[in-house]
Design an enzyme around this catalytic site. Structure first.
Site, PDB file in Angstrom:
ATOM      1  N   TYR A  54       0.834  -1.210   0.000  1.00 40.86           N
ATOM      2  CA  TYR A  54       0.000   0.000   0.000  1.00 40.86           C
ATOM      3  C   TYR A  54       0.871   1.263   0.000  1.00 40.86           C
ATOM      4  CZ  TYR A  54      -4.141   2.769   1.083  1.00 40.86           C
ATOM      5  OH  TYR A  54      -5.182   3.659   1.030  1.00 40.86           O
ATOM      6  N   TYR A  81      -5.419   5.021  -7.646  1.00 46.12           N
ATOM      7  CA  TYR A  81      -5.580   5.098  -6.189  1.00 46.12           C
ATOM      8  C   TYR A  81      -6.959   4.608  -5.808  1.00 46.12           C
ATOM      9  CZ  TYR A  81      -5.792   7.166  -1.478  1.00 46.12           C
ATOM     10  OH  TYR A  81      -5.926   7.375  -0.131  1.00 46.12           O
TER      11      TYR A  81
END
Ligand SMILES: [Zn+2]
Lengths: 147, 382
Positions: free
Chosen positions: B285, B335
């Site tokens: 992440y 994203y």
């Protein structure tokens, strides 16, 4: 950077009751943090009970306002469009010998970010602030200049 | 527990702004995932999402109604990245206990279009609203800028180390036709980019995207009868610490660390019976270059403070010895808060990644951050 460029940001809140003491004290020129009456430890941000021992006896403890700059950033983008005219401004994170385990988010005033270093001594300043915010600046040296 | 597999993946094209509503994007992603699995919506009997973002935007009952899914199982945990990485944990519990047979997970955001963008999210924390926002400290790039500055001071990290992460992931994104960014980026381009909150520049920060993605899970046994090669769930781990969202970015308990990552990685590896050395690639992440580096450390791939050297020595490109974010990640692919990391790991393990394929990829690591929560998903070839 002077305070004035940041002085007009409105505080939008209905403040949580456990937050109110901070602002009342700050408007009187006192920096204070929640400290547990049972275990004497500080915590931050304010919680209804001490997160170390769960006591509900949490009190506002005044501190000296002298601290060290743990980290800082010069903000150059208007994440909030209302701040577009005050760029760049410096956000600092300050630690305190007399309030261990508190790290305080603030603005570093008076000097550009280029003049700051991690670990430098800083002090709280209350002038020109009516909304309960507490700014910090590098501790001036007696000889002039900053530490 | 019953072994399970991811059998279908679906997504919408990665774009900065979509003409479609977030609901329409989610429906498209879920539909694509069910089609990819070779199943019908009527085969699905469980729906999962993250536990915070989707319930307030595209709730599961909406998805159920749109697809005519009669839910026997419904759930969500954590939020964003950890929610996506840990969805297979909830699915495996449901499938093992007989509560559900086929479970779909979805996640999407319209933060490219929505006025507050990603910055509105943290307004839900009362402490941040009272003690951070009034100082102009209300955006993720500034949170991680404070971390980066201090980490540089403590461990000698350089801006060039951060550039290596951003530049390498851009190279990977350019090998992936689905990535949102098509423009190459050299080190010179990186250093010429605008500073957002120093020391972080635009390329240190994730993209902003409108989009959605979804994946379908069922038992490994059933997966073997479906058209796509099954991708096994080898292990899942959730980790956190008693650090609240108000404190997570500034206070000593959460500052400059990823509280749940170590525990989540150990739990997932323990369940899978694997070690870090067994992992062929990792989808981590990477909301910011610095947070990607810290997760590599905290998840146990190297020691604290050694992340930059680890990245330099191993190489995190597709042809490196430790490929990271092979689709370009949040920095250069899109994203969607980590759900695309799961989809990419599935593609790699199916051998479907084309020019971005990691050679001999057998075990993939997915790390999802939702500070202070962390989720780890280990996926493998059947
Ligand atoms: Zn106490």
């Amino acid at each position: 950077m002077a305070f004035s460029c940041l002085a007009k940001i409105e505080m939008n809140q209905s403040l949580s009751p456990e937050f109110v003491g901070f602002f009342d004290n700050a408007r009187r020129g006192v920096l204070s943090f929640p400290r547990c009456g049972a275990c004497a430890r500080f915590h931050w941000y304010p919680m209804p009970r001490c997160p170390h021992c769960r006591s509900a006896d949490v009190r506002w403890q005044a501190v000296s306002g002298r601290g060290e700059l743990f980290s800082f950033t010069s903000v150059k983008h208007a994440f909030d469009p209302k701040r577009a005219d005050s760029l760049p401004y410096t956000v600092g994170l300050v630690t305190f010998v007399d309030a261990p385990s508190v790290q305080f988010v603030t603005n570093i005033a008076d000097v550009p970010a280029e003049a700051l270093t991690i670990g430098m001594p800083v002090e709280a300043v209350f002038d020109q602030v009516e909304d309960g915010r507490v700014m910090f600046r590098p501790v001036p040296l007696k000889s002039g200049g900053i530490a | 527990m019953t072994p399970i597999a991811i059998v279908g993946v679906g997504e919408t094209p990665a774009v900065r702004r979509s003409e479609k509503s977030l609901r329409a994007l989610v429906v498209e992603a879920v539909s694509n995932a069910i089609d990819d699995a070779g199943l019908k919506a009527s085969d699905v009997d469980g729906i999962l999402s993250d536990g915070l973002v989707m319930p307030t935007t595209v709730p599961r009952d909406f998805v159920a109604a749109q697809f005519g899914i009669d839910r026997r199982y419904d759930g969500g945990m954590s939020f964003g990245g950890a929610g996506s990485a840990c969805a297979p944990q909830l699915a495996q519990l449901a499938i093992s206990s007989g509560l559900a047979k086929v479970v779909v997970y979805y996640f999407g955001v319209d933060w490219g279009t929505r006025t507050s963008g990603p910055y509105g999210f943290h307004d839900l924390y009362a402490g941040k609203m009272a003690f951070e926002k009034p100082y102009g400290f209300n955006a993720q790039p500034s949170y991680f800028a404070l971390w980066a500055r201090r980490y540089m001071h403590d461990y000698g990290l350089t801006e060039r180390d951060l550039a290596t992460i951003a530049v390498t992931q851009r190279q990977s994104a350019l090998r992936n036709p689905r990535s949102q960014v098509k423009k190459p980026m050299s080190y010179d381009d990186y250093f010429a980019a605008r500073v957002v909150s120093d020391p972080l520049r635009v390329p240190d920060c994730c993209l902003i995207t409108d989009g959605a993605a979804a994946f379908v899970m069922t038992s490994l046994e059933r997966a073997r009868d479906l058209p796509k090669p099954p991708v096994r769930v080898l292990g899942t781990g959730f980790g956190s610490e008693p650090v609240n969202g108000d404190d997570a970015f500034t206070q000593p308990g959460g500052m400059m660390r990823i509280p749940g990552a170590k525990a989540a990685a150990e739990r997932a590896l323990g369940q899978a019976g694997l070690t870090h050395a067994d992992i062929d690639f990792a989808e981590i992440y990477d909301c910011f270059s610095i947070s990607c580096l810290l997760q590599i450390e905290e998840a146990g791939f190297c020691k604290r403070g050694e992340g930059a050297a680890f990245i330099r020595e191993k190489g995190i490109g597709i042809d490196g010895r430790f490929p990271v974010n092979t689709h370009g990640g949040l920095l250069s692919h899109s994203y969607l808060l980590g759900v695309e990391h799961v989809i990419e790991a599935v593609r790699q393990l199916r051998g479907d990644s084309g020019e971005a394929q990691v050679k001999d990829a057998r075990v993939g690591f997915v790390g999802g951050l939702s500070n202070p929560d962390y989720g780890v998903l280990l996926l493998g070839k059947d």
